[in-house]
Design a protein around this motif. Structure first.
Motif, PDB file in Angstrom:
ATOM      1  N   LEU A 195       0.497   9.839 -10.741  1.00 50.14           N
ATOM      2  CA  LEU A 195       1.028   8.284 -10.869  1.00 50.14           C
ATOM      3  C   LEU A 195       2.116   7.919 -12.237  1.00 50.14           C
ATOM      4  O   LEU A 195       1.091   8.679 -13.193  1.00 50.14           O
ATOM      5  N   TYR A 199       1.206  -0.964  -0.249  1.00 54.22           N
ATOM      6  CA  TYR A 199       0.260  -0.196  -0.269  1.00 54.22           C
ATOM      7  C   TYR A 199       1.194   1.084   0.036  1.00 54.22           C
ATOM      8  O   TYR A 199       1.545   0.668   0.428  1.00 54.22           O
ATOM      9  N   TRP A 241      -2.926  -3.467  -9.909  1.00 56.58           N
ATOM     10  CA  TRP A 241      -3.405  -2.208  -9.299  1.00 56.58           C
ATOM     11  C   TRP A 241      -4.474  -1.942  -9.133  1.00 56.58           C
ATOM     12  O   TRP A 241      -4.901  -2.121 -10.136  1.00 56.58           O
ATOM     13  N   GLN A 248      -2.869  12.720  -9.631  1.00 59.60           N
ATOM     14  CA  GLN A 248      -4.309  12.522  -8.646  1.00 59.60           C
ATOM     15  C   GLN A 248      -4.452  12.805  -7.033  1.00 59.60           C
ATOM     16  O   GLN A 248      -3.210  13.354  -6.112  1.00 59.60           O
ATOM     17  N   LEU A 273       5.100   6.639  -8.511  1.00 62.51           N
ATOM     18  CA  LEU A 273       4.750   7.000  -7.516  1.00 62.51           C
ATOM     19  C   LEU A 273       5.645   8.508  -7.303  1.00 62.51           C
ATOM     20  O   LEU A 273       6.481   8.020  -6.736  1.00 62.51           O
ATOM     21  N   SER A 325      -6.384  10.665  -3.661  1.00 65.36           N
ATOM     22  CA  SER A 325      -7.098   9.472  -3.539  1.00 65.36           C
ATOM     23  C   SER A 325      -6.567   8.601  -2.141  1.00 65.36           C
ATOM     24  O   SER A 325      -5.869   9.770  -1.067  1.00 65.36           O
ATOM     25  N   VAL A 335      -2.256   3.856  -2.704  1.00 66.40           N
ATOM     26  CA  VAL A 335      -2.196   3.283  -4.163  1.00 66.40           C
ATOM     27  C   VAL A 335      -2.365   1.797  -3.898  1.00 66.40           C
ATOM     28  O   VAL A 335      -1.656   1.496  -2.951  1.00 66.40           O
ATOM     29  N   VAL A 348      -5.838   2.198  -7.111  1.00 65.24           N
ATOM     30  CA  VAL A 348      -6.419   3.281  -7.151  1.00 65.24           C
ATOM     31  C   VAL A 348      -7.685   3.477  -6.357  1.00 65.24           C
ATOM     32  O   VAL A 348      -8.567   3.188  -6.100  1.00 65.24           O
ATOM     33  N   ARG A 349      -7.349   3.733  -5.262  1.00 63.30           N
ATOM     34  CA  ARG A 349      -8.262   4.049  -4.082  1.00 63.30           C
ATOM     35  C   ARG A 349      -9.515   5.115  -4.000  1.00 63.30           C
ATOM     36  O   ARG A 349      -8.072   6.323  -3.995  1.00 63.30           O
ATOM     37  N   VAL A 366      -6.364   4.056 -12.556  1.00 65.37           N
ATOM     38  CA  VAL A 366      -6.956   3.619 -11.864  1.00 65.37           C
ATOM     39  C   VAL A 366      -6.979   2.320 -11.083  1.00 65.37           C
ATOM     40  O   VAL A 366      -7.247   1.580 -10.189  1.00 65.37           O
TER      41      VAL A 366
END
Length: 300
Positions: A179, A166, A232, A191, A260, A193, A196, A234-235, A248
């Motif tokens: 990203l 994470y 992978w 991003q 990142l 978020s 990731v 993206v949250r 994402v």
């Protein structure tokens, strides 16, 4: 002369031991649990089963082998040797905890509570240890080589995980970063978020699978544990005039990397849910995530 094999028994403190250490006595721990509608006997019985399993496995170690024990909290201070056979006595998660400290040593997972644990990584019973351990070095037992994931920062910090890594803000608050996906033409996006998540086929039985199911990613297949491929996600990416949501989810082959670049004061990267053992990243730093060269050699 080469050293005799060493059995390293990895275990963790039981819930019963933690309760007694916190409350001082069995009686005080029982009172505490009773006040919350629980019976200490259930916890004590699980403790006894774990101790019986440890004793049974210890007795099964060949007489000519050396042996030692290490508790989960001491793993980051323990030095594994090339001649070690690592015997994890406990839950599936304990195998993931030890995996990042190894360099090709075979791992035998012993399930102390069959039926309670999924048994994905602890595949054997305590009574199997007598026949199993001698056959590990003799090559009489199959070994699965499980893919791992790694993150490498531009200041050489490195972290390896068996399930997932994470990257995001401590406390899972909003993380700001850029990203970039390498391979097949570089794609990048700024991003904001909740972080990731990058996971393996072993991790596809846990956190990665839940995100995958929630997203309904029909075109994105979960990898097998031995497959050198990662997923992978993206949250909760947030769209704004300066941040996007087009990048994402996806997969990483062995040759591809996700990069990142930090655009916050502080982000972290941790593996397999152990936030206390994290790589810390500050403004402008880059972290690259991909398939790890090392693999976990799991017996059975």
């Amino acid at each position: 002369m080469s050293l005799a094999p060493r059995a390293v028994l990895v275990h963790r403190t039981t819930e019963y031991e933690e309760l007694v250490a916190r409350h001082g006595t069995h009686g005080q721990a029982a009172f505490f649990l009773a006040s919350r509608g629980r019976d200490i006997e259930e916890v004590a019985e699980r403790h006894r089963r774990t101790r019986r399993a440890l004793a049974e496995v210890t007795a099964a170690i060949p007489l000519m082998w050396r042996q030692t024990r290490v508790e989960r909290s001491d793993l980051d201070r323990f030095l594994f040797g090339p001649e070690d056979v690592v015997v994890v006595v406990g839950q599936d998660g304990l195998v993931a905890n030890v995996a990042k400290y190894l360099a090709g040593q075979p791992v035998v997972g012993i399930d102390t509570e069959p039926g309670r644990n999924p048994g994905v990584l602890v595949r054997h019973r305590p009574q199997d240890a007598g026949d199993l351990l001698p056959s590990v070095l003799a090559g009489g037992t199959g070994v699965s080589e499980l893919t791992m994931v790694e993150v490498v920062a531009d200041d050489t910090q490195r972290l390896v995980a068996l399930n997932e890594i994470y990257l995001g803000a401590a406390g899972h608050q909003t993380a700001r970063y850029r990203l970039a996906l390498d391979g097949g033409g570089r794609v990048a996006e700024a991003q904001a978020s909740s972080g990731v998540l990058v996971g393996t086929g072993t991790g596809a039985t846990g956190w990665i699978r839940s995100v995958w199911q929630e997203r309904g990613c029909d075109g994105l297949e979960l990898p097998d544990p031995s497959e050198r491929r990662l997923l992978w996600f993206v949250r909760e990416a947030w769209p704004s005039p300066v941040t996007g949501t087009s990048l994402v989810a996806g997969e990483l082959s062995a040759a591809r990397r996700l990069t990142l670049t930090v655009e916050s004061e502080r982000l972290i990267a941790f593996g397999d849910g152990i936030e206390s053992d994290a790589v810390e990243l500050t403004w402008g730093q880059r972290a690259t995530v991909g398939v790890c060269e090392e693999r976990l050699r799991l017996v059975g």
